[in-house]
Design an enzyme around this catalytic site. Sequence first.
Site, PDB file in Angstrom:
ATOM      1  N   HIS A   1      47.601  38.299  35.324  1.00  0.00           N
ATOM      2  CA  HIS A   1      46.455  39.111  35.366  1.00  0.00           C
ATOM      3  C   HIS A   1      45.702  39.241  36.802  1.00  0.00           C
ATOM      4  O   HIS A   1      45.393  38.109  37.063  1.00  0.00           O
ATOM      5  CB  HIS A   1      45.492  38.649  34.273  1.00  0.00           C
TER       6      HIS A   1
ATOM      7  N   GLU B   1      49.747  42.614  37.028  1.00  0.00           N
ATOM      8  CA  GLU B   1      48.730  43.676  36.564  1.00  0.00           C
ATOM      9  C   GLU B   1      47.736  43.604  37.399  1.00  0.00           C
ATOM     10  O   GLU B   1      47.379  42.671  38.152  1.00  0.00           O
ATOM     11  CB  GLU B   1      48.210  43.018  34.979  1.00  0.00           C
TER      12      GLU B   1
ATOM     13  N   ASP C   1      44.316  46.396  38.901  1.00  0.00           N
ATOM     14  CA  ASP C   1      43.300  47.557  38.619  1.00  0.00           C
ATOM     15  C   ASP C   1      43.150  48.585  39.995  1.00  0.00           C
ATOM     16  O   ASP C   1      42.967  48.151  40.849  1.00  0.00           O
ATOM     17  CB  ASP C   1      42.006  47.077  38.532  1.00  0.00           C
TER      18      ASP C   1
ATOM     19  N   HIS D   1      38.639  45.237  40.507  1.00  0.00           N
ATOM     20  CA  HIS D   1      38.484  45.490  39.256  1.00  0.00           C
ATOM     21  C   HIS D   1      37.277  45.692  39.079  1.00  0.00           C
ATOM     22  O   HIS D   1      37.035  46.921  38.111  1.00  0.00           O
ATOM     23  CB  HIS D   1      38.620  43.996  38.282  1.00  0.00           C
TER      24      HIS D   1
ATOM     25  N   GLU E   1      46.418  49.559  36.214  1.00  0.00           N
ATOM     26  CA  GLU E   1      45.324  49.919  35.254  1.00  0.00           C
ATOM     27  C   GLU E   1      44.372  51.042  36.111  1.00  0.00           C
ATOM     28  O   GLU E   1      43.973  50.671  37.083  1.00  0.00           O
ATOM     29  CB  GLU E   1      44.307  48.823  34.789  1.00  0.00           C
TER      30      GLU E   1
END
Length: 274
Positions: free
Chosen positions: A42, A69, A71, A84, A137
């Site tokens: 993450h 992962e 953003d 993020h 994301e």
Amino acid sequence: MMIIGISLLSFLILLALLYLFVFVRPRAKAPTEPRLLCDYAHRGLHGGKIPENSLAAFERACLAGYGIELDVQLSKDGTVMVFHDYTLLRMTGKDKRLSELDSAELQTLCLAGSDQHIPTFSEVLSLVNGRVPLLVELKGESLDSSLCEKVAALLNDYKGVYCIESFNPLLIRKIKKYLPNAYVGQLYTNVCREKQRKSPVHILLTCMAFNFLARPDFIAYDKQDRNSFPVKLSTRFYHAEKFVWTVKSDSELETAHSLHEHPIFENTERNLTS
């Protein structure tokens, strides 16, 4: 009155059928690249002096062999940045929104007091270079989908494997127009609970009623919502792949694997020892 009652009942039945077989139905396509069904660090494999969504965290994940992962959102000058929060305060101490600053200024800001800066998506793609899968994301809570075209342009030239997710079903729908073969997922949480408000849009998002727009291949859900009706319907009845976030212990990792979920993890032994 009886006719009105029958008409209302018929309407409710029709609405329920539309929800069950149209609105919530995902595309649930299997990925052409099996490597995408893995464990994802993450915001990179961060911890200690290595901050989240940093080049150091991404390099550490690559060396450990975990998927990443991350953003993405746009700076003021339209550069795709990896970050993020919508605001910079928590990670940089600057009380501004990321979208209010140009990329050059953003890259002068240190992440969590470290020597790491806010990276561009282009920098991250060059660093990873296909070594591990990416889970990207798309950030965005409005109707603005300009992020999608810029992300797609970068991914079109990328040789590694990736999948894409978003809480915003409109962004998922848009990115599929630019990347029709991409493996895409709907991020899910109980929005009414998270926002502490039951607006019509929040209720529809909580019911996953916009899947007919997004047509996701997988569902990436909050671990506390794994037994909710929309998640069960999408993953068990329609067989969409199951991604779960955010897994924060080794026992939670074991649970996720036992349920055939693909965990997005942080703060585990992996972060401490890799």
